[in-house]
Design a protein around this motif. Structure first.
Motif, mmCIF file in Angstrom:
data_model
loop_
_atom_site.group_PDB
_atom_site.id
_atom_site.type_symbol
_atom_site.label_atom_id
_atom_site.label_comp_id
_atom_site.label_asym_id
_atom_site.label_seq_id
_atom_site.Cartn_x
_atom_site.Cartn_y
_atom_site.Cartn_z
ATOM 1 N N PHE A 102 -21.235 9.805 -12.356
ATOM 2 C CA PHE A 102 -20.504 10.384 -13.491
ATOM 3 C C PHE A 102 -20.686 11.900 -13.519
ATOM 4 O O PHE A 102 -21.810 12.407 -13.484
ATOM 5 C CB PHE A 102 -20.957 9.758 -14.798
ATOM 6 N N HIS A 103 -19.569 12.596 -13.591
ATOM 7 C CA HIS A 103 -19.576 14.063 -13.596
ATOM 8 C C HIS A 103 -18.255 14.559 -14.174
ATOM 9 O O HIS A 103 -17.342 13.773 -14.446
ATOM 10 C CB HIS A 103 -19.762 14.597 -12.166
ATOM 11 N N THR A 104 -18.184 15.870 -14.329
ATOM 12 C CA THR A 104 -16.948 16.524 -14.759
ATOM 13 C C THR A 104 -16.593 17.546 -13.686
ATOM 14 O O THR A 104 -17.443 18.349 -13.305
ATOM 15 C CB THR A 104 -17.161 17.236 -16.109
ATOM 16 N N ASP A 105 -15.361 17.537 -13.216
ATOM 17 C CA ASP A 105 -15.007 18.423 -12.102
ATOM 18 C C ASP A 105 -15.154 19.893 -12.479
ATOM 19 O O ASP A 105 -14.713 20.322 -13.548
ATOM 20 C CB ASP A 105 -13.571 18.164 -11.643
ATOM 21 N N TYR A 106 -15.776 20.632 -11.558
ATOM 22 C CA TYR A 106 -15.894 22.094 -11.661
ATOM 23 C C TYR A 106 -16.661 22.560 -12.897
ATOM 24 O O TYR A 106 -16.495 23.698 -13.337
ATOM 25 C CB TYR A 106 -14.504 22.755 -11.667
ATOM 26 N N LEU A 257 -16.053 12.070 -18.679
ATOM 27 C CA LEU A 257 -16.789 12.023 -17.417
ATOM 28 C C LEU A 257 -16.025 11.053 -16.522
ATOM 29 O O LEU A 257 -15.354 10.145 -17.016
ATOM 30 C CB LEU A 257 -18.211 11.487 -17.617
ATOM 31 N N HIS A 258 -16.130 11.232 -15.214
ATOM 32 C CA HIS A 258 -15.521 10.250 -14.320
ATOM 33 C C HIS A 258 -16.434 10.022 -13.125
ATOM 34 O O HIS A 258 -17.315 10.836 -12.830
ATOM 35 C CB HIS A 258 -14.125 10.698 -13.867
ATOM 36 N N SER A 259 -16.202 8.912 -12.458
ATOM 37 C CA SER A 259 -16.985 8.575 -11.270
ATOM 38 C C SER A 259 -16.106 7.818 -10.294
ATOM 39 O O SER A 259 -15.375 6.902 -10.694
ATOM 40 C CB SER A 259 -18.186 7.699 -11.664
ATOM 41 N N TRP A 272 -4.852 12.186 -2.277
ATOM 42 C CA TRP A 272 -4.795 13.649 -2.320
ATOM 43 C C TRP A 272 -5.254 14.083 -3.703
ATOM 44 O O TRP A 272 -4.900 13.452 -4.698
ATOM 45 C CB TRP A 272 -3.373 14.150 -2.106
ATOM 46 N N ARG A 273 -6.005 15.167 -3.717
ATOM 47 C CA ARG A 273 -6.536 15.630 -5.006
ATOM 48 C C ARG A 273 -6.181 17.101 -5.216
ATOM 49 O O ARG A 273 -6.296 17.914 -4.299
ATOM 50 C CB ARG A 273 -8.052 15.466 -5.006
ATOM 51 N N ILE A 274 -5.779 17.429 -6.431
ATOM 52 C CA ILE A 274 -5.621 18.839 -6.833
ATOM 53 C C ILE A 274 -6.341 19.009 -8.164
ATOM 54 O O ILE A 274 -6.208 18.180 -9.064
ATOM 55 C CB ILE A 274 -4.141 19.237 -7.017
HETATM 56 FE FE LIG Z 1 -14.715 14.391 -9.542
#
Ligand SMILES: [Fe+2]
Length: 298
Positions: A102-106, A257-259, A272-274
Motif C-alpha cells: 500500500f502506497h500513494t504514487d509520487y 492508498l493502492h497496492s 501501460w501507466r501514466i
Molecule cells: Fe503505485
C-alpha cells in the motif's frame, strides 16, 4: 449524461459508456472529472487506444510526469511506463512487481501525483488486481483525539517502502540506480492532508514512502505511522479491482492508498501507466529538514 455504476459501497465508479479514442468536449471531460473526484477510482471499460491517445487523455487530468525508473518508458512516448512481466529475447519488456504494497504514487515528490491511470493491455489468467483503500473514510473514522494529534503533523517521505527495504524483495519498491537516487530528496506532506481540489481530509501516504514525522523521534514516528497504516488498510476500506482487456482506470492519489497484487511471473500481464501531477506544491512543512537521503533499500 454519463451512465456510471458504483464499484463498491462508498467509492469507485465504472462506465462502459465512453470511448476515449473519440474526441471529448471540455463539457464532457468536466463531467468525467467530477465523477473522478467524487468516485476516487474511475474505471472506463473496454478501450482501444494508441500511445498518443492514452497520453492525450491522461494530460487532461494534469501534467504527466515520467517515472524515475526510465528503463521501461514506452518507446513512442516516455510519459508511459510499461508494467509487464513479459520477456522478449530473455529480457524484460517492462517493470515487474511495481508497488505491491500500500502506497500513494509520487508522495516522495513535493508536487505529488494527482492521478495515476493504467491501461490494461494483457490480462493474466489469474489475479493481477489492484487494491484501493479509501483514505477519506479512514480519516473520517478516526477518534477525535487522534485527529487532533495528527492534525499539525507532517510526514517525511522518500522513495521506498517503509515496511520492506530489502531491494531484492518482490514487495519492496523497485530499486533505483545511484543516479536515480541522487534525484530524490526528503519531502514532507501533512499526514491529515486536505484534498487539493475538494478540501476533504484524508490520511495521506501513511503506508509506503513515509519514513518519519517532522519533530518526532524515529521510533515514535514509525509506531504512529504503523498504527495509522493498520487502521487505514482494514478490509472495510479496501476494494479489489479486476481488469478486463482494454480497461482504463484512473485513481485519485490524494484520497487513496493502492497496492498491486503479485501474480505468477509466467502468467503474462501488461499495463501501460501514466501518472500526472497536481498543479502546484501544497502544504510543505515549515521546518527546514536536512536533505540527507536515507540509504538502504529503495
Ligand atoms: Fe503505485
Amino acid at each position: 449524461m454519463l451512465e456510471l455504476n458504483p464499484l463498491c459501497p462508498g467509492f469507485g465508479l465504472e462506465t462502459a459508456d465512453i470511448d476515449l479514442a473519440r474526441p471529448m468536449s471540455d463539457e464532457a471531460f468536466a463531467e468525467l472529472e467530477r465523477a473522478f473526484f467524487a468516485g476516487q477510482v474511475l474505471v472506463l471499460r473496454g478501450q482501444s487506444l494508441t500511445p498518443t491517445q492514452f497520453v492525450a487523455f491522461a494530460r487532461r487530468f494534469g501534467p504527466p510526469e515520467p517515472h524515475v525508473i526510465d528503463q521501461f518508458h514506452h518507446p513512442e512516448d516516455p510519459n508511459i511506463l510499461i508494467l509487464s512481466n513479459v520477456k522478449k529475447d530473455g529480457k524484460p519488456t517492462g517493470l515487474q512487481d511495481a508497488g505491491s504494497y500500500f502506497h500513494t504514487d509520487y508522495s516522495y515528490l513535493q508536487v505529488p501525483a494527482r492521478a495515476t491511470t493504467l491501461y490494461s493491455i494483457v490480462v493474466p489468467r489469474v489475479g493481477g488486481n489492484t487494491l484501493f483503500a479509501n483514505q477519506q473514510a479512514a480519516y473520517d473514522d478516526l477518534p477525535e483525539a487522534m485527529k487532533k494529534r495528527i492534525d499539525p503533523l507532517y510526514g517525511i517521505h522518500h522513495y521506498g517502502n517503509r515496511h520492506d527495504t530489502d531491494e531484492r524483495s518482490r514487495t519492496a519498491a523497485s530499486p533505483l540506480t545511484a543516479e536515480q537516487k541522487a534525484k530524490m530528496p526528503l519531502i514532507t506532506h501533512r499526514i491529515a492532508r486536505p484534498h487539493p481540489v475538494t478540501g476533504r481530509k484524508s490520511l495521506y501516504a501513511v503506508s509506503g514512502s513515509s519514513f518519519g514525522i517532522v519533530g518526532m523521534p524515529d521510533d515514535e514516528a514509525c509506531d504512529l505511522l504503523d498504527e495509522l497504516a493498520l487502521h487505514s488498510t482494514q478490509p472495510k476500506y479496501v476494494y479489489s479491482l479486476s481488469y478486463g482487456v482494454g480497461d482504463v482506470v484512473v485513481w485519485d492519489n490524494a484520497s487513496l492508498l493502492h497496492s498491486a497484487t503479485l501474480i505468477d511471473p509466467d502468467d503474462a500481464r501488461t499495463l501501460w501507466r501514466i501518472t500526472v501531477l497536481e498543479p502546484a506544491p501544497v502544504g510543505m512543512a515549515p521546518q527546514v529538514i536536512a536533505p540527507t537521503y536515507a540509504t538502504g533499500g529503495m
